[in-house]
Every structure is written in structure tokens, then in C-alpha cells.
Design a protein around this motif. Structure first.
Motif, PDB file in Angstrom:
ATOM      1  N   HIS A  24     -13.283 -41.739  24.875  1.00  0.00           N
ATOM      2  CA  HIS A  24     -12.516 -42.987  25.004  1.00  0.00           C
ATOM      3  C   HIS A  24     -11.307 -42.812  25.918  1.00  0.00           C
ATOM      4  CE1 HIS A  24      -8.934 -42.245  22.621  1.00  0.00           C
ATOM      5  NE2 HIS A  24      -8.607 -43.496  22.748  1.00  0.00           N
ATOM      6  N   GLU A  47      -8.799 -34.835   9.749  1.00  0.00           N
ATOM      7  CA  GLU A  47      -8.794 -36.297   9.852  1.00  0.00           C
ATOM      8  C   GLU A  47     -10.119 -36.739  10.453  1.00  0.00           C
ATOM      9  OE1 GLU A  47      -4.002 -37.021  10.468  1.00  0.00           O
ATOM     10  OE2 GLU A  47      -5.293 -36.885  12.232  1.00  0.00           O
ATOM     11  N   TRP A  48     -10.974 -37.339   9.622  1.00  0.00           N
ATOM     12  CA  TRP A  48     -12.290 -37.800  10.093  1.00  0.00           C
ATOM     13  C   TRP A  48     -12.135 -39.255  10.541  1.00  0.00           C
ATOM     14  CZ3 TRP A  48     -16.038 -34.779  11.434  1.00  0.00           C
ATOM     15  CH2 TRP A  48     -17.338 -35.278  11.584  1.00  0.00           C
ATOM     16  N   THR A  49     -11.477 -39.412  11.685  1.00  0.00           N
ATOM     17  CA  THR A  49     -11.025 -40.739  12.112  1.00  0.00           C
ATOM     18  C   THR A  49     -11.468 -41.022  13.540  1.00  0.00           C
ATOM     19  OG1 THR A  49      -8.984 -39.709  12.864  1.00  0.00           O
ATOM     20  CG2 THR A  49      -8.958 -40.721  10.667  1.00  0.00           C
ATOM     21  N   ASN A  50     -11.441 -42.322  13.878  1.00  0.00           N
ATOM     22  CA  ASN A  50     -11.640 -42.733  15.267  1.00  0.00           C
ATOM     23  C   ASN A  50     -10.284 -42.943  15.934  1.00  0.00           C
ATOM     24  OD1 ASN A  50     -14.491 -43.092  15.981  1.00  0.00           O
ATOM     25  ND2 ASN A  50     -14.535 -44.298  14.099  1.00  0.00           N
ATOM     26  N   PRO A  51     -10.196 -42.844  17.244  1.00  0.00           N
ATOM     27  CA  PRO A  51     -11.295 -42.556  18.157  1.00  0.00           C
ATOM     28  C   PRO A  51     -11.691 -41.089  18.218  1.00  0.00           C
ATOM     29  CG  PRO A  51      -9.271 -42.781  19.388  1.00  0.00           C
ATOM     30  CD  PRO A  51      -8.932 -43.097  17.956  1.00  0.00           C
ATOM     31  N   HIS A  52     -10.899 -40.218  17.562  1.00  0.00           N
ATOM     32  CA  HIS A  52     -11.235 -38.791  17.555  1.00  0.00           C
ATOM     33  C   HIS A  52     -11.032 -38.214  16.169  1.00  0.00           C
ATOM     34  CE1 HIS A  52     -11.579 -38.290  21.908  1.00  0.00           C
ATOM     35  NE2 HIS A  52     -10.569 -39.129  22.016  1.00  0.00           N
ATOM     36  N   ARG A  54      -9.891 -35.067  14.015  1.00  0.00           N
ATOM     37  CA  ARG A  54      -8.876 -34.052  14.316  1.00  0.00           C
ATOM     38  C   ARG A  54      -8.782 -33.059  13.158  1.00  0.00           C
ATOM     39  NH1 ARG A  54      -5.632 -35.198  18.473  1.00  0.00           N
ATOM     40  NH2 ARG A  54      -5.939 -37.268  19.391  1.00  0.00           N
ATOM     41  N   GLU A  72      -8.135 -31.805  18.777  1.00  0.00           N
ATOM     42  CA  GLU A  72      -8.952 -33.008  18.950  1.00  0.00           C
ATOM     43  C   GLU A  72     -10.433 -32.642  19.025  1.00  0.00           C
ATOM     44  OE1 GLU A  72      -7.610 -35.999  21.805  1.00  0.00           O
ATOM     45  OE2 GLU A  72      -9.584 -35.904  22.727  1.00  0.00           O
ATOM     46  N   LEU A  73     -11.252 -33.438  18.324  1.00  0.00           N
ATOM     47  CA  LEU A  73     -12.712 -33.335  18.415  1.00  0.00           C
ATOM     48  C   LEU A  73     -13.250 -34.672  18.942  1.00  0.00           C
ATOM     49  CD1 LEU A  73     -13.313 -31.761  14.894  1.00  0.00           C
ATOM     50  CD2 LEU A  73     -13.658 -30.573  17.068  1.00  0.00           C
ATOM     51  N   GLY A  74     -14.562 -34.784  19.036  1.00  0.00           N
ATOM     52  CA  GLY A  74     -15.169 -36.053  19.433  1.00  0.00           C
ATOM     53  C   GLY A  74     -15.039 -37.097  18.337  1.00  0.00           C
ATOM     54  N   SER A  75     -15.475 -38.314  18.661  1.00  0.00           N
ATOM     55  CA  SER A  75     -15.469 -39.396  17.672  1.00  0.00           C
ATOM     56  C   SER A  75     -16.442 -39.070  16.539  1.00  0.00           C
ATOM     57  CB  SER A  75     -15.906 -40.694  18.351  1.00  0.00           C
ATOM     58  OG  SER A  75     -16.351 -41.615  17.378  1.00  0.00           O
ATOM     59  N   ILE A  77     -18.432 -40.973  15.244  1.00  0.00           N
ATOM     60  CA  ILE A  77     -19.719 -41.593  15.593  1.00  0.00           C
ATOM     61  C   ILE A  77     -20.612 -40.569  16.287  1.00  0.00           C
ATOM     62  CG2 ILE A  77     -20.838 -43.228  17.154  1.00  0.00           C
ATOM     63  CD1 ILE A  77     -18.792 -45.226  16.623  1.00  0.00           C
ATOM     64  N   LEU A  78     -20.036 -39.900  17.252  1.00  0.00           N
ATOM     65  CA  LEU A  78     -20.827 -38.930  18.017  1.00  0.00           C
ATOM     66  C   LEU A  78     -21.088 -37.670  17.197  1.00  0.00           C
ATOM     67  CD1 LEU A  78     -18.847 -39.639  21.230  1.00  0.00           C
ATOM     68  CD2 LEU A  78     -21.312 -39.938  21.034  1.00  0.00           C
TER      69      LEU A  78
END
Lengths: 134, 339
Positions: A24, A47-52, A54, A72-75, A77-78
Motif C-alpha cells: 500500500h 499487531e495483526w492489523t492493516n495495512p501492515h 507488525r 513491518e510485515l505485509g498486510s 490479507i496477503l
């Protein structure tokens, strides 16, 4: 071989798509690709959150001072589509992390590799086997 | 091997037949990790005549620009997901000679972040299940029924890599990329695109009077199209998603969308104006495939309309669209840095 093919098609898809098929935000606007660092420490928060997604790591330096780093990790969703879940990383776990530092000097980094104490990689997104290792 | 390639970005490779009136530029495109990058659009522009020659890198990352009239050329390379490459010095092409020009192209986006790295994007695209076979279903009134959960369109061949931009738009696109896409609206959790599909999952809900897509990876996660015969309103306020009406041309649904604001960045950094008109032609040739042809027409920003083609595939019925509340924890904005 599989990865080569993936690179080819993704490259082509990115070239021709009117929709951004990416993260994003721009990697280079936030992280310094010339500053790849290794961290070792204990996970303090996920933190299992969007957009990333963490996670945060207490990292002790040579003098014993502890700094809490934000990775930071990916979303989600991915990550979920690849079989990863919010408990794939656990608070209190010892991990080593390879990541790119934030350009603005914040205690943040972009995680490209996370390894457990026993040597297993979590979120092994760059591996060619097609499966998360955990 | 690397020591041979990196310092010698441009070197004379071979002399060809003296009868040949043309020259060639060839080389390899690689990213910051020195992996080959395919699908990169390479352009050589003759400084004197303005003639433009184009090629694309293949799986090995290599490219070849052949049949180049002798002269001085500016070399550029572009691809979504990567920094625009502009070679600093002019390349001199002579008849019958092949020059080597390797292209190091910088990563732009999050191609390293776990879960969003290129291998995983590749897996998400390649790992898609084969769609079911069978005839395309129809609605009770005999129209093609596009309902279902679709793995978003992957681009087909034979389309332009991007629109031909008017000078102001070219300048703005360059400015945006020069500043690392810092102000891209999607980084601020604003809409990603102006089309009704994204490359992850999309659910189509269709009735006689409307069609709605639920988009997994965009903001807002829906687009709506009126099929009830209404036209576009005259007093519509320009918006991110515009106003869409659909009409049938045989088995093809033609969706006409206008009324956009000028805030979305197309692809990665392409600007547009509020004159943008997006025409989306949907066709379901069989049960498992949805063909999507999109034309972006913006006389305020493009020299001519830009057309793309893609094919979505029907996802298994068990697939569920996940939530994307982008503003939940968007910590990135305050750390984004331009040039």
C-alpha cells in the motif's frame, strides 16, 4: 526455477496493470535499501492489523541497553492467503530478524527474514517451496 | 561475473556484417538484489530525430533493441514497481555494431517485506486454482450472469504498457517517481484505483438493475454500476469512484464511468484529470473466465486512450473475501520521505 517464472510474470503484470499490484505504500519512501540490518531479541507485541501486520522486538545492545524495535510485515490479507496466522509469531519468543532500517531514523524496520532460535524461518515468503514453514 | 558486468554498463560487444545499416543495443535488467527483472519496458530515443524504439526484458532479464539507425540515443527503462531508469550519458549507435548496456533498476515498492515480496506475489498469481469448466451461466432474463468470487484480472497481452501522457502529465509522473511515490493516495489509505476489480479477490453481485463488486484490496471495498437504464446525473460531484452505468452489447456488459475527481494515481504514478472516462467491457466466455477490457480516456492528460485487457478466473466457492480496514494501523505516513 519457479521463482524465476514468478519474477517474470509479476514483472509483466506490474508493467501492464492499471491497478497497483503491490504494497500500500512505496518501499523506498520509507526504508533504506542500503541499510540491511540484523536484529536479535524478544518479541514484545504483535499487531495483526492493516495495512501492515507488525511486531515489536526488545533488542539488547553490547552495553545491555534495551531498545524496542517496530517491524513491518505485509498486510494480513496477503499473509493469510499464504497460510500465516496471527499467532505465527508469539510474544516472548526469541527471534533474529533481517530488515531494512527506516530512512527517518525511527526505530522501525521492514522485516524481510525472521528466524527462530532453532533455525526455522517464519514467514518464509522468499523461499521457493510454496509453503510457510510454520 | 559481476565484476565483468557492473563496471561495464556499456561496451562494444561485436562487429556485425559491414552490410548492416543498423546497430543494436542489448543488455540485461537487474534489481537491487541483482536478480533479473522481466517485463521492463526499455526505450531508446534518437536524440536527433526523436524516433523511439522499444523493447521489453524477457525472463532472463535480457533485452535487445535492434534495427537502430546509427545515431545518439537516450536510454530509459520503466516498469511498475521499479524506479524509472534514465541512462546519464547518450549511447552512440553505429551501423553494424552491437553495444551492451546493462540496466540496474531500483526497487520502488515493498518487494522485500515478508508477505509482500515478489516471490509471494508470484505465488498468489501462479498458485491460483484452475477455474472450473462449463458454460457461462445466465440470469433468469437471459443475460450473462457474472456473479461469483473472482481472482482479479491478470493482464493479457498486446496492450500498451501505459498511456501516452501530455507533457504536464509526464512532468508530474516523473516528479512523483522522483519523490519515491511519497504522496501516493494509497499510502494514505485512499483509493488504489478507478476500476471495479483489483488483483486479489472480487465478488460480483448482479441483478437486473445493478451490478456491485466487493473488492478485497481497495478502498472503499466496493464499486456499483447501474443497469436500470439511467444515465449519468448532470449535477454529480466529482468523486474517487465516479458514476457508473452499464448497457448490454449482446453478451458484453459495457460499463461507462465518469465523474471522477483527479486524485487517484493510476498504476503507480500516472496522473489523470476529472475528464477521465473509464469504459469497462465485461464478457464471460465460459464458467471459469471473465474477460475485462478497460479503456482509459482522458483528453486532459493522455494523448490517446489507453487500453488494457485482463482475464479474471472464478475462485473456489469456499473463498471468502477478507477485511481491509486500511486506517486501522497506518503508521507509515509520518515516516514517508520524498527526495
Amino acid at each position: 526455477m519457479r521463482i524465476d517464472m514468478a519474477l517474470m510474470i509479476v514483472g509483466l503484470a506490474l508493467l501492464l496493470s492499471p491497478e497497483p499490484m503491490t504494497s500500500h505504500h512505496s518501499f523506498t519512501a520509507e526504508y533504506d535499501s542500503a541499510k540491511l540490518m540484523q536484529f536479535m531479541g524478544t518479541i514484545t507485541k504483535v499487531e495483526w492489523t492493516n495495512p501492515h501486520a507488525r511486531f515489536y522486538l526488545d533488542v539488547k545492545d553490547a552495553r545491555g541497553a534495551v531498545t524496542n524495535w517496530n517491524f513491518e510485515l505485509g498486510s494480513p490479507i496477503l499473509l493469510r492467503k499464504l497460510g500465516w496466522k496471527q499467532d505465527s509469531l508469539k510474544i516472548g519468543e526469541q527471534v533474529s530478524v533481517e530488515g531494512y532500517l527506516a530512512k527517518d531514523g525511527a526505530k522501525m524496520a521492514n522485516a524481510r527474514k525472521v528466524t527462530l532460535a532453532d533455525g526455522r524461518n517464519i514467514f518464509a515468503g522468499s523461499s521457493a517451496d510454496g509453503n510457510p514453514t510454520r | 561475473m559481476r565484476s565483468l558486468i557492473v563496471p561495464c554498463l556499456l561496451l562494444f560487444v561485436t562487429g556485425a556484417s559491414a552490410q548492416n545499416n543498423y546497430g543494436t543495443i542489448t543488455g540485461s535488467v537487474s534489481d537491487t538484489a541483482r536478480s533479473p527483472v522481466a517485463g521492463v519496458s526499455i526505450q531508446a530515443k534518437n536524440v536527433e530525430t526523436g524516433a523511439v524504439h522499444k523493447a521489453a526484458s524477457v525472463q532472463s532479464g535480457s533485452y535487445t533493441l535492434s534495427q537502430l539507425p546509427p545515431g545518439k540515443y537516450e536510454l530509459t527503462a520503466t516498469s511498475f514497481g521499479f524506479k524509472r531508469y534514465e541512462r546519464k550519458d547518450v549511447v552512440m549507435v553505429q551501423a553494424g555494431q552491437t553495444l551492451r548496456a546493462d540496466i540496474p533498476i531500483g526497487d520502488f515498492v515493498s518487494l522485500e517485506t515478508l508477505g509482500e515480496d515478489r516471490a509471494n506475489f508470484g505465488r498468489l498469481i501462479f498458485g491460483r486454482p484452475k477455474p472450473p469448466e462449463g458454460p457461462a451461466p445466465r440470469t433468469p432474463d437471459g443475460k450473462p450472469d457474472f456473479s461469483g468470487v473472482w481472482n482479479g484480472p491478470l493482464p493479457g497481452g498486446g496492450v500498451e504498457a501505459g498511456p501516452e501522457l501530455l507533457p504536464w502529465a509526464q512532468t508530474l509522473e516523473k516528479e512523483r517517481t522522483d519523490h519515491n511515490l511519497k504522496d501516493n493516495p494509497q499510502g494514505h489509505c485512499l483509493p488504489f484505483t478507478v476500476t471495479p476489480f483489483n488483483f486479489l479477490l472480487n465478488r460480483v453481485i448482479q441483478s437486473r438493475d445493478f451490478l456491485v463488486t466487493i473488492i478485497e484490496y481497495d478502498i472503499p471495498g466496493y464499486r456499483q454500476v447501474y443497469l436500470d437504464g439511467r444515465g449519468h446525473p448532470k449535477d454529480f460531484d466529482p468523486s474517487w469512484t465516479g458514476h457508473s452505468v452499464g448497457t448490454w452489447e449482446g453478451d458484453t456488459l459495457v460499463i461507462d464511468t465518469v465523474g471522477f475527481n483527479d486524485k487517484t494515481w493510476l498504476g503507480e504514478a500516472v496522473p489523470h484529470t476529472d475528464k477521465l472516462r473509464v469504459t469497462t467491457r465485461l464478457r464471460r466466455p465460459d464458467l471459469g473466465h471473465l474477460e475485462i477490457e478497460t479503456t482509459f480516456d482522458d483528453p486532459g492528460a493522455f494523448n490517446k486512450p489507453w487500453k488494457t485487457k485482463g482475464v479474471a478466473t472464478l475462485a473456489p466457492a469456499t473463498e471468502e473475501i477478507l477485511e481491509f480496514i486500511c486506517n486501522e494501523n497506518n503508521q507509515d505516513v509520518e515516516h514517508l520521505i520524498g527526495k
